[in-house]
Design a protein around this motif. Structure first.
Motif, PDB file in Angstrom:
ATOM      1  N   ILE A  34      21.044   5.619  19.578  1.00 52.05           N
ATOM      2  CA  ILE A  34      20.596   5.802  18.193  1.00 52.05           C
ATOM      3  C   ILE A  34      21.740   5.399  17.270  1.00 52.05           C
ATOM      4  CG2 ILE A  34      19.843   7.476  16.455  1.00 52.05           C
ATOM      5  CD1 ILE A  34      18.723   9.140  18.815  1.00 52.05           C
ATOM      6  N   TYR A  35      21.436   4.548  16.288  1.00 55.32           N
ATOM      7  CA  TYR A  35      22.426   4.110  15.309  1.00 55.32           C
ATOM      8  C   TYR A  35      22.265   4.927  14.034  1.00 55.32           C
ATOM      9  CZ  TYR A  35      22.987   0.099  18.375  1.00 55.32           C
ATOM     10  OH  TYR A  35      23.220  -0.705  19.468  1.00 55.32           O
ATOM     11  N   GLY A  36      23.394   5.355  13.489  1.00 55.23           N
ATOM     12  CA  GLY A  36      23.367   6.122  12.249  1.00 55.23           C
ATOM     13  C   GLY A  36      22.625   7.430  12.429  1.00 55.23           C
ATOM     14  N   SER A  37      21.823   7.751  11.450  1.00 50.54           N
ATOM     15  CA  SER A  37      21.023   8.989  11.494  1.00 50.54           C
ATOM     16  C   SER A  37      19.591   8.697  11.914  1.00 50.54           C
ATOM     17  CB  SER A  37      21.034   9.659  10.123  1.00 50.54           C
ATOM     18  OG  SER A  37      22.351   9.964   9.738  1.00 50.54           O
ATOM     19  N   GLY A  38      19.408   7.686  12.760  1.00 48.20           N
ATOM     20  CA  GLY A  38      18.072   7.348  13.227  1.00 48.20           C
ATOM     21  C   GLY A  38      17.439   6.202  12.468  1.00 48.20           C
ATOM     22  N   GLN A  39      18.260   5.390  11.785  1.00 42.09           N
ATOM     23  CA  GLN A  39      17.713   4.234  11.085  1.00 42.09           C
ATOM     24  C   GLN A  39      17.362   3.114  12.056  1.00 42.09           C
ATOM     25  OE1 GLN A  39      20.737   5.536  10.288  1.00 42.09           O
ATOM     26  NE2 GLN A  39      20.614   6.227   8.187  1.00 42.09           N
ATOM     27  N   ARG A  40      18.103   3.018  13.171  1.00 40.68           N
ATOM     28  CA  ARG A  40      17.866   1.991  14.196  1.00 40.68           C
ATOM     29  C   ARG A  40      18.006   2.613  15.577  1.00 40.68           C
ATOM     30  NH1 ARG A  40      17.540  -3.111  12.309  1.00 40.68           N
ATOM     31  NH2 ARG A  40      18.391  -3.527  10.252  1.00 40.68           N
ATOM     32  N   TYR A  41      17.253   2.014  16.513  1.00 45.33           N
ATOM     33  CA  TYR A  41      17.275   2.483  17.893  1.00 45.33           C
ATOM     34  C   TYR A  41      17.459   1.307  18.840  1.00 45.33           C
ATOM     35  CZ  TYR A  41      15.027   6.493  15.719  1.00 45.33           C
ATOM     36  OH  TYR A  41      14.736   7.552  14.905  1.00 45.33           O
ATOM     37  N   GLU A  42      18.264   1.505  19.865  1.00 43.23           N
ATOM     38  CA  GLU A  42      18.365   0.545  20.958  1.00 43.23           C
ATOM     39  C   GLU A  42      17.334   1.013  21.987  1.00 43.23           C
ATOM     40  OE1 GLU A  42      20.541  -2.881  22.245  1.00 43.23           O
ATOM     41  OE2 GLU A  42      20.723  -1.751  20.402  1.00 43.23           O
ATOM     42  N   VAL A  43      16.359   0.155  22.276  1.00 40.24           N
ATOM     43  CA  VAL A  43      15.238   0.551  23.129  1.00 40.24           C
ATOM     44  C   VAL A  43      15.149  -0.387  24.329  1.00 40.24           C
ATOM     45  CG1 VAL A  43      12.742   0.969  23.229  1.00 40.24           C
ATOM     46  CG2 VAL A  43      13.990   1.406  21.101  1.00 40.24           C
ATOM     47  N   GLU A  44      15.053   0.197  25.520  1.00 39.15           N
ATOM     48  CA  GLU A  44      14.910  -0.571  26.754  1.00 39.15           C
ATOM     49  C   GLU A  44      13.449  -0.556  27.183  1.00 39.15           C
ATOM     50  OE1 GLU A  44      16.798  -0.825  31.244  1.00 39.15           O
ATOM     51  OE2 GLU A  44      16.992   1.041  30.129  1.00 39.15           O
ATOM     52  N   PHE A  45      12.911  -1.743  27.418  1.00 40.29           N
ATOM     53  CA  PHE A  45      11.537  -1.896  27.896  1.00 40.29           C
ATOM     54  C   PHE A  45      11.598  -2.344  29.350  1.00 40.29           C
ATOM     55  CE2 PHE A  45      11.345  -2.372  23.346  1.00 40.29           C
ATOM     56  CZ  PHE A  45      10.225  -1.634  23.002  1.00 40.29           C
ATOM     57  N   MET A  46      10.838  -1.686  30.219  1.00 37.59           N
ATOM     58  CA  MET A  46      10.858  -1.984  31.647  1.00 37.59           C
ATOM     59  C   MET A  46       9.452  -2.266  32.155  1.00 37.59           C
ATOM     60  SD  MET A  46      13.519   0.859  33.067  1.00 37.59           S
ATOM     61  CE  MET A  46      12.844   2.222  32.153  1.00 37.59           C
ATOM     62  N   ASN A  47       9.390  -2.988  33.287  1.00 40.73           N
ATOM     63  CA  ASN A  47       8.094  -3.166  33.941  1.00 40.73           C
ATOM     64  C   ASN A  47       7.836  -1.978  34.866  1.00 40.73           C
ATOM     65  OD1 ASN A  47       9.501  -3.639  36.352  1.00 40.73           O
ATOM     66  ND2 ASN A  47       9.197  -5.853  36.290  1.00 40.73           N
ATOM     67  N   ALA A  48       6.708  -1.988  35.555  1.00 37.57           N
ATOM     68  CA  ALA A  48       6.322  -0.869  36.417  1.00 37.57           C
ATOM     69  C   ALA A  48       7.250  -0.694  37.615  1.00 37.57           C
ATOM     70  CB  ALA A  48       4.878  -1.042  36.878  1.00 37.57           C
ATOM     71  N   ASN A  49       8.037  -1.718  37.957  1.00 44.60           N
ATOM     72  CA  ASN A  49       9.005  -1.615  39.049  1.00 44.60           C
ATOM     73  C   ASN A  49      10.353  -1.083  38.588  1.00 44.60           C
ATOM     74  OD1 ASN A  49       7.376  -2.605  41.133  1.00 44.60           O
ATOM     75  ND2 ASN A  49       7.756  -4.708  40.515  1.00 44.60           N
ATOM     76  N   GLY A  50      10.482  -0.792  37.298  1.00 40.35           N
ATOM     77  CA  GLY A  50      11.735  -0.281  36.765  1.00 40.35           C
ATOM     78  C   GLY A  50      12.736  -1.362  36.412  1.00 40.35           C
ATOM     79  N   GLN A  51      12.305  -2.623  36.422  1.00 38.09           N
ATOM     80  CA  GLN A  51      13.192  -3.729  36.038  1.00 38.09           C
ATOM     81  C   GLN A  51      13.168  -3.886  34.522  1.00 38.09           C
ATOM     82  OE1 GLN A  51      10.897  -6.465  38.367  1.00 38.09           O
ATOM     83  NE2 GLN A  51      12.559  -6.732  39.844  1.00 38.09           N
ATOM     84  N   THR A  52      14.338  -4.046  33.943  1.00 34.26           N
ATOM     85  CA  THR A  52      14.435  -4.217  32.497  1.00 34.26           C
ATOM     86  C   THR A  52      13.823  -5.545  32.089  1.00 34.26           C
ATOM     87  OG1 THR A  52      16.428  -2.866  32.393  1.00 34.26           O
ATOM     88  CG2 THR A  52      16.026  -4.369  30.542  1.00 34.26           C
ATOM     89  N   ILE A  53      12.908  -5.478  31.129  1.00 36.63           N
ATOM     90  CA  ILE A  53      12.273  -6.663  30.558  1.00 36.63           C
ATOM     91  C   ILE A  53      13.032  -7.105  29.314  1.00 36.63           C
ATOM     92  CG2 ILE A  53      10.155  -7.553  29.480  1.00 36.63           C
ATOM     93  CD1 ILE A  53      10.001  -6.944  32.532  1.00 36.63           C
ATOM     94  N   SER A  54      13.429  -6.131  28.499  1.00 42.49           N
ATOM     95  CA  SER A  54      14.093  -6.447  27.251  1.00 42.49           C
ATOM     96  C   SER A  54      14.798  -5.198  26.721  1.00 42.49           C
ATOM     97  CB  SER A  54      13.055  -6.919  26.232  1.00 42.49           C
ATOM     98  OG  SER A  54      13.658  -7.322  25.037  1.00 42.49           O
ATOM     99  N   VAL A  55      15.917  -5.396  26.061  1.00 40.03           N
ATOM    100  CA  VAL A  55      16.596  -4.334  25.318  1.00 40.03           C
ATOM    101  C   VAL A  55      16.676  -4.820  23.883  1.00 40.03           C
ATOM    102  CG1 VAL A  55      18.694  -2.977  25.042  1.00 40.03           C
ATOM    103  CG2 VAL A  55      17.913  -3.599  27.340  1.00 40.03           C
ATOM    104  N   GLU A  56      16.078  -4.055  22.979  1.00 36.40           N
ATOM    105  CA  GLU A  56      15.955  -4.483  21.585  1.00 36.40           C
ATOM    106  C   GLU A  56      16.489  -3.430  20.634  1.00 36.40           C
ATOM    107  OE1 GLU A  56      14.823  -7.499  20.795  1.00 36.40           O
ATOM    108  OE2 GLU A  56      14.452  -7.910  22.915  1.00 36.40           O
ATOM    109  N   THR A  57      17.099  -3.890  19.546  1.00 35.50           N
ATOM    110  CA  THR A  57      17.490  -2.998  18.459  1.00 35.50           C
ATOM    111  C   THR A  57      16.355  -3.033  17.446  1.00 35.50           C
ATOM    112  OG1 THR A  57      19.813  -3.507  18.817  1.00 35.50           O
ATOM    113  CG2 THR A  57      19.226  -2.491  16.709  1.00 35.50           C
ATOM    114  N   LEU A  58      15.739  -1.873  17.232  1.00 36.27           N
ATOM    115  CA  LEU A  58      14.553  -1.770  16.384  1.00 36.27           C
ATOM    116  C   LEU A  58      14.783  -0.754  15.277  1.00 36.27           C
ATOM    117  CD1 LEU A  58      12.014  -1.620  19.334  1.00 36.27           C
ATOM    118  CD2 LEU A  58      12.487  -3.603  17.893  1.00 36.27           C
TER     119      LEU A  58
END
Length: 82
Positions: A34-58
């Motif tokens: 979490i960046y700041g007081s919750g203005q931005r989040y680093e989010v990891e998206f995975m497939n059903a096998n637990g492999q990372t698909i993408s890590v995005e700052t949202l």
């Protein structure tokens, strides 16, 4: 309506399609930072096998907290996501 406070390791869902990164509205990821007081989040998206698909700052406006008691799982084929 009060917005739920999102914490690290919480599940969040995208509120809009992100075709440039192959993700759709409703795709669920895990908050890894979490960046700041919750203005931005680093989010990891995975497939059903637990492999990372993408890590995005949202931004806080791009995700919403997942209420596990109200979630219905949905099958989404990554090949058709874009």
């Amino acid at each position: 309506m009060t917005k739920t406070m999102i914490q690290e390791l919480d599940l969040v869902a995208l509120v809009a399609d992100r075709p440039t990164i192959g993700l759709r509205r409703g795709d669920v990821g895990t908050v890894v930072h979490i960046y700041g007081s919750g203005q931005r989040y680093e989010v990891e998206f995975m497939n059903a096998n637990g492999q990372t698909i993408s890590v995005e700052t949202l931004t806080a406006d791009e995700v919403r907290a997942v209420d596990l008691g109200r979630v219905i799982l949905h099958y989404s084929d990554m090949a058709n996501a874009a």
